[in-house]
Design a protein around this motif. Sequence first.
Motif, PDB file in Angstrom:
ATOM      1  N   UNK A  34       0.783  -1.225  -0.145  1.00 21.98           N
ATOM      2  CA  UNK A  34      -0.147  -0.003  -0.049  1.00 21.98           C
ATOM      3  C   UNK A  34       1.045   1.152   0.053  1.00 21.98           C
ATOM      4  N   UNK A  35       1.802   1.209   0.515  1.00 18.05           N
ATOM      5  CA  UNK A  35       2.909   2.401   0.865  1.00 18.05           C
ATOM      6  C   UNK A  35       3.485   2.521  -0.473  1.00 18.05           C
ATOM      7  N   UNK A  36       3.898   1.679  -1.334  1.00 20.19           N
ATOM      8  CA  UNK A  36       4.416   1.683  -2.452  1.00 20.19           C
ATOM      9  C   UNK A  36       3.419   2.217  -3.475  1.00 20.19           C
ATOM     10  N   UNK A  37       2.130   1.588  -3.258  1.00 18.47           N
ATOM     11  CA  UNK A  37       1.202   2.323  -4.368  1.00 18.47           C
ATOM     12  C   UNK A  37       0.951   4.003  -4.197  1.00 18.47           C
ATOM     13  N   UNK A  38       0.909   4.007  -2.807  1.00 19.01           N
ATOM     14  CA  UNK A  38       0.907   5.819  -2.474  1.00 19.01           C
ATOM     15  C   UNK A  38       2.129   6.452  -3.019  1.00 19.01           C
ATOM     16  N   UNK A  39       3.303   5.941  -2.873  1.00 19.17           N
ATOM     17  CA  UNK A  39       4.501   6.587  -3.289  1.00 19.17           C
ATOM     18  C   UNK A  39       4.600   6.638  -4.842  1.00 19.17           C
ATOM     19  N   UNK A  40       4.143   5.688  -5.544  1.00 15.34           N
ATOM     20  CA  UNK A  40       3.954   5.615  -6.942  1.00 15.34           C
ATOM     21  C   UNK A  40       2.954   6.696  -7.506  1.00 15.34           C
ATOM     22  N   UNK A  41       1.772   6.722  -6.870  1.00 19.35           N
ATOM     23  CA  UNK A  41       0.870   7.699  -7.198  1.00 19.35           C
ATOM     24  C   UNK A  41       1.239   9.213  -6.900  1.00 19.35           C
ATOM     25  N   UNK A  42       2.083   9.313  -5.975  1.00 24.07           N
ATOM     26  CA  UNK A  42       2.420  10.724  -5.675  1.00 24.07           C
ATOM     27  C   UNK A  42       3.579  11.061  -6.683  1.00 24.07           C
ATOM     28  N   UNK A  43       4.612  10.162  -7.041  1.00 22.04           N
ATOM     29  CA  UNK A  43       5.346  10.472  -8.019  1.00 22.04           C
ATOM     30  C   UNK A  43       4.603  10.695  -9.574  1.00 22.04           C
ATOM     31  N   UNK A  44       3.636   9.868  -9.874  1.00 23.56           N
ATOM     32  CA  UNK A  44       2.689  10.251 -11.264  1.00 23.56           C
ATOM     33  C   UNK A  44       2.091  11.329 -11.118  1.00 23.56           C
ATOM     34  N   UNK A  45       1.589  11.638 -10.012  1.00 26.49           N
ATOM     35  CA  UNK A  45       0.974  13.072  -9.895  1.00 26.49           C
ATOM     36  C   UNK A  45       1.520  14.078 -10.068  1.00 26.49           C
TER      37      UNK A  45
END
Length: 166
Positions: A34-45
């Motif tokens: 879940x932490x990785x998904x949130x980090x990936x989303x932040x970078x994509x955003x």
Amino acid sequence: MKSLLLSFLVLATAGAWAQEADVAGERARISGERKQVEERFASEEKACRAKFAVTDCLNDAKARRRDAVGELRRQELTLNEADRKRKAAERLREIDQKQSAAQQQRQADKRAESVKDQQQREARAAEKAAKRTTQGQGQGQGAEPAKPAQPDKAQAAAQRAAEAQK
């Protein structure tokens, strides 16, 4: 025999610990993903904000995040359900053991009460028999000698019940 029982107890306890460790490991894995998904989303955003078509890019990133988080949530719910079922089964087993112990205690109390009642009945029967013999002797010498006290039917039944209970 004792060592066999002890080894079984150790294995059962180790199995429970292993199962709890597996559950904790799964929860840690889900949390990490879940932490990785949130980090990936932040970078994509962040990358989307640099582009001209920000809204479409953000919507795509949010959809990917929603799918990934939804899958993790499904895994977490499955894990929670299995944990809840395990705890419920354990609680039912504890309740059964307590009820079994309580039922055994009630049966033991009932047996003790029955034995006590039987002893009281035997004592009353013995008193009556002794009273009859003393009354027979006190009526006089000229009278017919007192018959030896015959065991009462109730007393004989009580003795048979006591022997059967032993």
